[in-house]
Design a protein around this motif. Structure first.
Motif, PDB file in Angstrom:
ATOM      1  N   VAL A 190      28.714  29.026  71.892  1.00  9.33           N
ATOM      2  CA  VAL A 190      27.951  30.162  72.394  1.00  9.33           C
ATOM      3  C   VAL A 190      27.723  30.005  73.898  1.00  9.33           C
TER       4      VAL A 190
ATOM      5  N   LEU B 236      22.423  30.236  68.969  1.00  9.51           N
ATOM      6  CA  LEU B 236      23.358  30.751  67.976  1.00  9.51           C
ATOM      7  C   LEU B 236      22.869  30.341  66.596  1.00  9.51           C
TER       8      LEU B 236
ATOM      9  N   GLY C  22      23.940  35.787  67.748  1.00  3.70           N
ATOM     10  CA  GLY C  22      23.597  35.217  69.040  1.00  3.70           C
ATOM     11  C   GLY C  22      22.391  35.873  69.671  1.00  3.70           C
TER      12      GLY C  22
END
Length: 203
Positions: free
Chosen positions: A55, A133, A190
């Motif tokens: 992420v 995440l 996310g």
């Protein structure tokens, strides 16, 4: 447009993968074909058995620039976002062992998730942003932009020495520790602060 990615920008992630700490930003590119289409699942490619999520905070360039000084870099973006740099870790390890480029492991179709964009004015300090995440509702990666080795404006200054930045270009600013394998039916979400910027399913 092009996707410009920064590797090894968080110390804990460097340690996690047992990499050497760089003296300059590590830069690689993804083509626009790597972008995962909106509302589409991520399909694990047939050439890998070990695809990892990474992420990252994203920056969208809004004007053309070259040799941008750090003190003017803030003028070249007005929105930030969040995404995933999917990495075929097994393939990357094979390529690195042979001293070969990583593109096959990083730039394949669907390997770049780009979530929603938010005005940067929504946040008090871009150099102190929490992001995370979730995989199947468990937090697997947590980061803060204060921990970047190179901050956003420094990245823009560095990258623009080598590549002319154009409107619509996206910069992936690096991933914190906690990367891990994805498997079919995983749900990935996310967040920047408390705002959800993407949700995808793995197939």
């Amino acid at each position: 447009m092009k996707l410009i990615c920064i590797g090894r920008n968080y110390t804990d992630h460097i340690k996690e993968l047992e990499n050497e700490k760089p003296t300059d930003p590590v830069v690689f590119l993804k083509p626009d074909t790597a972008i995962l289409l909106k509302k589409q699942p991520f399909f694990i490619p047939e050439f890998s058995n070990d695809v990892h999520h990474e992420v990252e905070v994203l920056i969208k360039i809004n004007r053309v620039g070259k040799y941008i000084d750090k003190k003017f870099a803030h003028k070249y973006y007005s929105e930030i976002g969040l995404g995933i740099d999917f990495t075929a870790r097994d393939l990357q390890a094979q390529l690195k062992a042979k001293g070969l480029p990583w593109e096959k492991a990083k730039a394949f179709d669907g390997a770049a998730v780009i979530g929603s964009w938010l005005p940067k004015e929504d946040f008090k300090d871009l150099n102190n942003l929490d992001f995370s995440l979730k995989k199947n509702d468990d937090v697997v990666q947590k980061g803060n932009t204060s921990l970047m080795l190179w901050k956003i404006d420094e990245i823009i200054e560095y990258v623009s020495k080598y590549f002319t930045l154009k409107i619509g270009d996206v910069i992936f600013t690096g991933t914190p520790a906690g990367v891990g394998k994805v498997v079919a039916n995983d749900k990935l979400k996310g967040f920047i602060e408390d705002k959800q910027l993407f949700s995808i399913t793995v197939k």
